[in-house]
Design an enzyme around this catalytic site. Sequence first.
Site, mmCIF file in Angstrom:
data_model
loop_
_atom_site.group_PDB
_atom_site.id
_atom_site.type_symbol
_atom_site.label_atom_id
_atom_site.label_comp_id
_atom_site.label_asym_id
_atom_site.label_seq_id
_atom_site.Cartn_x
_atom_site.Cartn_y
_atom_site.Cartn_z
ATOM 1 C CB SER A 1 -7.158 -0.977 -6.207
ATOM 2 O OG SER A 1 -7.054 -1.653 -7.455
ATOM 3 C CE1 TYR B 1 -4.244 3.130 -8.084
ATOM 4 C CE2 TYR B 1 -4.620 0.789 -8.457
ATOM 5 C CZ TYR B 1 -5.100 2.052 -8.195
ATOM 6 O OH TYR B 1 -6.455 2.243 -8.044
ATOM 7 C CE LYS C 1 -5.932 3.179 -4.685
ATOM 8 N NZ LYS C 1 -6.810 4.155 -4.009
ATOM 9 C CB ILE D 1 -14.626 1.552 -11.975
ATOM 10 C CG1 ILE D 1 -14.645 0.615 -10.758
ATOM 11 C CG2 ILE D 1 -15.962 2.265 -12.134
ATOM 12 C CD1 ILE D 1 -15.699 -0.457 -10.810
#
Length: 285
Positions: free
Chosen positions: A218, A231, A235, A267
Site C-alpha cells: 500500500s 495498517y 504494509k 482503490i
Amino acid sequence: QTAIITGAASGIGSAVAQSFAAEGCNVVLADVDESGIKDVSIQCQSIYNHSSSIVKSNSDKHQNCVVKGVICDVTDENHVKHLFREADDLASSLSKVSSSSQEDCNSSSLSMASSSSNPSIASILVNCAGITRDTLFSTMSLHDFEKVLDVNLKGTFLTCKEFCLPHRLEQLSLDYCCYSTDKNHILKTKSQDKKNTDTNVITRTKRGGGGSIVNIGSIISQSGNVGQANYAASKGGVLSFTTSLAKEMSIRHDGIVRANTVLPGFIETPMSEAVPDHIKERMRG
C-alpha cells in the site's frame, strides 16, 4: 500456469483473479468468505469463456481455464499448507493431461526437464488478503494492532514460506529449465568440467517461467496515514519483507522465484469504503 490468489473473494483479489482467468490461467481462489469465492469463481469462468470465444485461434494463450475455491485463513499455517496441497494437486493433474496430449519433441538434441510445458505445481502467488482496523493511535487496542499485522504481514510470510519450500523450489527449477546435448545450446556452467570439451556434455539453460510472487502492499507504507498506524506498519513490513525475499531468491536460488510488491493508492474496494472521504482527499493532495 496455476495461480494462487489470496483475498480473492473481493476487491483487488477478485480483479486479479478475473484478469488471470481472462488469460487462460488456472486460478485457485483463497479466502475466508465462502460465498464470495463462489461468486468470483462464476465471474472468472464467465470472463474466460468470453475471452476464449474472441481468440479461439490462439490456443497457446487461451488454454482451458480451471477455477478452484479453497477456504483459507492465511494466519493459520495448517490452512496455508492445505491451500498449497490443493493448488499443487490441481496443477499436477492438469500438467499430466497437457503432457499426454502433446506431440513428441521435434528436436533430438533438446529435452525438457518436465514432460509438459505447463508447470507441474502452482507457479504464481498473489497475496491480496488484507484487513484494516482503523482508529486513532491513542485509542488503538493491542488486539486491533496485532490482528492487522497477523493478516497482512504474517499471512504474507506464511504463504511465501510455503511457496518457497525446498521441494517446491526444486520442482520450479525443473519446470524452469531445459537440458541440451547440442553444442549450440551449451553454456558454460559451474558444474561443467573446464577440461571437458566434449559437445555431449549435458548442460542446463533457462527457458523462462519459474515462480512469481506478487505481494500487494500500500502507498500508506511510504506516506503513513492518520488512524492507520497498524495498517501502515503491516504494509511497510510487507514491502521490506518482499525486497529481502527477492534478493535471497536471486542470490541463493538462481532467480527461480521472482518477488515483487505493488503499492496501490486508494482503490474502490469494500475495504477502502471504510476510509472517510476527507482522509482520501488528504492523501490525493
